[in-house]
Design a protein around this motif. Structure first.
Motif, short mmCIF file in Angstrom:
data_model
loop_
_atom_site.label_atom_id
_atom_site.label_comp_id
_atom_site.label_asym_id
_atom_site.label_seq_id
_atom_site.Cartn_x
_atom_site.Cartn_y
_atom_site.Cartn_z
N ARG A 1 4.95 11.98 -3.30
CA ARG A 1 6.37 12.64 -3.15
C ARG A 1 7.06 11.75 -2.22
O ARG A 1 6.30 11.26 -1.28
CB ARG A 1 6.54 14.11 -2.88
CG ARG A 1 5.79 14.72 -3.88
CD ARG A 1 6.17 16.21 -3.50
NE ARG A 1 5.67 17.20 -4.60
CZ ARG A 1 6.15 18.65 -4.60
NH1 ARG A 1 6.98 19.25 -3.75
NH2 ARG A 1 5.26 19.30 -5.62
N LEU A 2 8.29 11.34 -2.17
CA LEU A 2 8.97 10.19 -1.27
C LEU A 2 9.96 10.94 -0.73
O LEU A 2 10.90 11.84 -1.41
CB LEU A 2 9.55 9.26 -2.19
CG LEU A 2 10.30 8.30 -1.51
CD1 LEU A 2 9.63 7.34 -0.49
CD2 LEU A 2 10.91 7.09 -2.70
N LEU B 1 8.85 8.06 3.95
CA LEU B 1 7.59 8.94 3.98
C LEU B 1 7.06 9.12 2.56
O LEU B 1 7.88 9.52 1.77
CB LEU B 1 7.63 10.04 4.58
CG LEU B 1 8.07 9.74 6.27
CD1 LEU B 1 9.38 9.75 6.55
CD2 LEU B 1 7.35 10.88 7.13
N ARG B 2 5.65 8.96 2.44
CA ARG B 2 5.00 9.36 1.21
C ARG B 2 3.89 10.23 1.52
O ARG B 2 3.22 10.25 2.29
CB ARG B 2 4.36 8.18 0.31
CG ARG B 2 5.58 7.31 -0.45
CD ARG B 2 4.67 6.50 -1.50
NE ARG B 2 6.02 5.79 -2.24
CZ ARG B 2 6.33 6.20 -3.43
NH1 ARG B 2 6.11 7.54 -3.84
NH2 ARG B 2 7.43 5.56 -4.01
N TYR B 3 4.06 11.48 0.64
CA TYR B 3 2.84 12.29 0.74
C TYR B 3 2.55 12.98 -0.33
O TYR B 3 3.20 12.92 -1.45
CB TYR B 3 3.19 13.42 1.64
CG TYR B 3 4.16 14.20 1.39
CD1 TYR B 3 3.89 15.74 0.75
CD2 TYR B 3 5.50 14.18 1.34
CE1 TYR B 3 4.95 16.54 0.15
CE2 TYR B 3 6.59 14.89 0.89
CZ TYR B 3 6.10 16.06 0.50
OH TYR B 3 7.11 16.89 -0.24
N ASP C 1 0.67 -1.34 0.05
CA ASP C 1 0.11 0.17 -0.02
C ASP C 1 0.91 1.28 0.02
O ASP C 1 0.46 2.37 -0.43
CB ASP C 1 -0.86 0.24 1.09
CG ASP C 1 -1.92 -0.93 1.07
OD1 ASP C 1 -2.30 -1.54 0.13
OD2 ASP C 1 -2.44 -1.52 2.30
N PHE C 2 2.18 1.21 0.63
CA PHE C 2 2.91 2.27 0.54
C PHE C 2 3.20 3.08 -0.71
O PHE C 2 3.14 4.15 -0.89
CB PHE C 2 4.31 1.84 1.24
CG PHE C 2 5.36 3.16 1.23
CD1 PHE C 2 4.95 4.23 2.34
CD2 PHE C 2 6.24 3.29 0.55
CE1 PHE C 2 6.04 5.03 2.69
CE2 PHE C 2 7.02 4.42 0.89
CZ PHE C 2 7.06 5.30 1.73
N ALA C 3 3.42 2.21 -1.75
CA ALA C 3 3.77 3.13 -3.06
C ALA C 3 2.24 2.84 -3.77
O ALA C 3 2.55 3.66 -5.13
CB ALA C 3 4.80 2.17 -3.64
N ASN C 4 1.40 2.75 -3.39
CA ASN C 4 0.22 2.89 -4.18
C ASN C 4 -0.75 3.99 -3.78
O ASN C 4 -1.10 4.19 -2.81
CB ASN C 4 -0.78 1.60 -3.85
CG ASN C 4 -2.19 1.39 -4.73
OD1 ASN C 4 -2.29 2.19 -5.42
ND2 ASN C 4 -2.56 0.25 -4.76
N ASP C 5 -0.68 4.96 -5.02
CA ASP C 5 -1.35 6.18 -4.65
C ASP C 5 -2.72 6.21 -4.37
O ASP C 5 -3.33 7.20 -4.14
CB ASP C 5 -0.82 7.09 -5.80
CG ASP C 5 0.55 7.76 -5.57
OD1 ASP C 5 1.19 7.53 -4.46
OD2 ASP C 5 1.21 8.50 -6.55
N ALA C 6 -3.32 5.13 -4.92
CA ALA C 6 -4.83 5.08 -4.86
C ALA C 6 -5.21 4.50 -3.30
O ALA C 6 -6.48 4.71 -3.11
CB ALA C 6 -5.31 3.85 -5.71
N VAL C 7 -4.45 4.28 -2.60
CA VAL C 7 -4.83 3.89 -0.99
C VAL C 7 -4.67 5.08 -0.45
O VAL C 7 -3.70 5.95 -0.35
CB VAL C 7 -3.89 2.87 -0.51
CG1 VAL C 7 -3.98 2.77 0.95
CG2 VAL C 7 -3.71 1.60 -1.31
#
Length: 527
Positions: A453-454, A442-444, A385-391
């Motif tokens: 962004r990472l 961190l992703r936001y 889920d971390f890299a999935n921007d749809a989550v």
């Protein structure tokens, strides 16, 4: 100014009086603190006699208590060699702290399922550095210390601080106050406190902002069309009276319709729901409400929930629909809490600076053998889920802070879980990353962005070599973590005393931290 709060609870036929003395250094808090003390004092009633403030019969006649919580079990221990990656969504809600305080102040321990340790920790502000680069909406702090309750363990703290938004830079706000005026709101700690809380927020709006008011009981209606006049908004709130059943879902539909009608492109468009959550007409299943809210959030309208009252409070619903509505959840138990959430912290409550914020930490098994995340049980995400921007994930408001604490066992130290029979042959040997204890990512997304962004950071292995106990703000955060875990019944802190929890926090001058120390003493007396 010195404030003395006196209250009592009952133990069998004995009446036990609790007296708390607080030194209020902030004069602005004094009027609200005095009113709070009066509400606490009013809880001195015999069993079965309702109080006008915080009814003691809520905790004596337990069969009549219809409060609903959905807490998850305390996080399990993870073996780094098997599960090196931990992923979760940030949480800036603070409702669990105020709700826990309400129980303790009324002379009872909170249900374990009502305590979310991360919300207790994040109730307070810490000395994280201000962001220096506006292109990154928050600063990130990593530090470590020896665990105060387990000599073999270390605490790793991750701290985020959002940039402060000057008043002149705030975007215009389109706010819809959705107020529950059903019969269940007819207590002093419900509708009267709602009026006070929302009136305080009305004083903070600027000429570019607009507020409308929607009410619901058995039916729904628009009490106030969009207005930028604080006096007009407060006058409309003063008219509110309670009575009837609770068509909460229909109220949400009308509130979202009003928010879309007055939608401000590039501004804040938010529904603020004030209720005890006791929906009993139409849709009231939490899962069905979540589906309704998720369909609305894609329109750019977010949801903040403000919980009030006792006895029939549905915290499970309030917290979850706020999470899925890209907003935040707070519990308002006192006039002081109303001021804190809707005046002192208005920017962080309303103005999002980063959305869908996720944290992932990968522990190096050659440096860390076991770990656990303290709190965030209902914010856990799958690794993918971390890299999935749809989550979807949590949002951070202007000036918000987020703190997460891991407890880890360095490799070679005695852990909570014994080595398995065949584990020795599979142990990881040091490699090219032997100097790293953990890799933190961190992703936001920016408020108007769709692509994340990472940010990446490394915790050096040397950070875990310390035997120094937490100090200063870290020590206070660790104390609150221990307080929450003990209230949750965490067996790994069973041997850590309440006196030790209080001592770890140290002497405090700020009012809310002084109050926390008083709550620790109350919890100790009730155990």
């Amino acid at each position: 100014m010195i404030l003395v709060i006196a209250g009592c609870s009952q133990d069998g036929d004995a009446e036990i009086e609790h007296v708390t003395t607080l030194d209020i250094a902030e004069p602005a808090y004094a009027p609200a603190a005095i009113e709070q003390a009066e509400m606490v004092a009013e809880s001195r009633y015999a069993p079965g006699v309702p109080s006008a403030g915080m009814p003691s019969d809520l905790f004596i006649n337990r069969d009549e208590n219809r409060e609903r919580y959905s807490g998850k079990d305390v996080s399990a221990i993870r073996i780094a060699a098997n599960e090196p990656v931990s992923t979760f969504s940030v949480d800036v809600d603070t409702g669990a702290y105020a709700n826990t305080r309400r129980f303790l102040t009324s002379g009872a321990l909170p249900p374990e399922s009502a305590v979310r340790t991360e919300e207790l920790i994040n109730y307070f502000r810490y000395d994280y550095p201000r962001p220096t680069d506006r292109s990154k909406p928050f600063s990130v702090t990593l530090d470590a210390a020896a665990s105060p309750w387990n000599p073999a363990a270390r605490l790793v703290r991750i701290g985020l601080r959002g940039y402060d938004l000057p008043r002149a830079e705030r975007p215009a706000a389109n706010l819809v106050f959705l107020v529950d005026v059903s019969g269940s709101m007819n207590d002093r700690d419900k509708l009267p406190l709602v009026k006070q809380a929302l009136s305080g927020l009305a004083r903070e709006i600027s000429p570019q902002d607009k507020v409308s008011i929607v009410t619901y009981a058995g039916t729904t209606g628009v009490l106030l069309e969009p207005s930028s006049n604080p006096a007009e908004i407060r006058a409309a709130l003063a008219q509110l009276q309670s009575g009837g059943s609770t068509a909460g879902a229909a109220g949400l539909d009308l509130a979202y319709a009003m928010a879309k009608k007055g939608f401000i492109k590039g501004g804040v468009n938010r529904v603020i729901l004030a209720t005890d959550g006791d929906f009993n007409v139409g849709i009231y299943d939490t899962d069905a409400l979540i589906q309704k809210i998720e369909k609305q959030r894609d329109s750019g309208v977010t949801l903040t929930t403000l919980g009030f009252g006792t006895g029939n409070y549905n915290e499970a619903m309030m917290e979850q629909i706020a999470n899925h509505g890209n907003g935040n959840y707070a519990y308002i138990d006192t006039p002081m809490e109303a001021r804190k959430v809707l005046r002192d912290e208005m920017s962080s409550t309303l103005f999002t600076i980063a959305k869908d914020v996720k944290i992932q930490i990968e522990f190096n098994p050659s440096v860390v053998s076991q770990y656990r995340l303290i709190g965030y049980e209902n914010r856990a995400l799958r690794e993918e889920d971390f890299a999935n921007d749809a989550v979807d994930a949590g949002d951070i408001g202007a000036g918000h802070q987020v703190t997460a604490i891991y407890e880890v066992i360095p490799a070679g130290a005695k852990g909570w879980v014994s080595d398995r029979r065949y584990q020795a042959a599979a142990k990881t040997t040091p490699g090219v990353h032997a100097s790293e204890a953990a890799f933190v990512q961190l992703r936001y997304k920016l408020p108007d962005g769709e692509k994340s962004r990472l940010l990446q950071y490394r915790l050096p292995a040397s950070a875990l070599n310390t035997r120094q106990a937490p100090r200063g703000d870290f020590a206070f955060a660790a104390s609150v973590a221990a307080y929450g875990q003990k209230l949750r019944g965490d067996t790994l802190l069973a041997g850590y005393s309440w006196d030790a929890v209080e001592g770890l926090a140290g002497r405090q001058d700020e009012y809310l931290r002084q109050e926390y120390l008083a709550l620790v003493e109350t919890a100790a007396s009730l155990n």
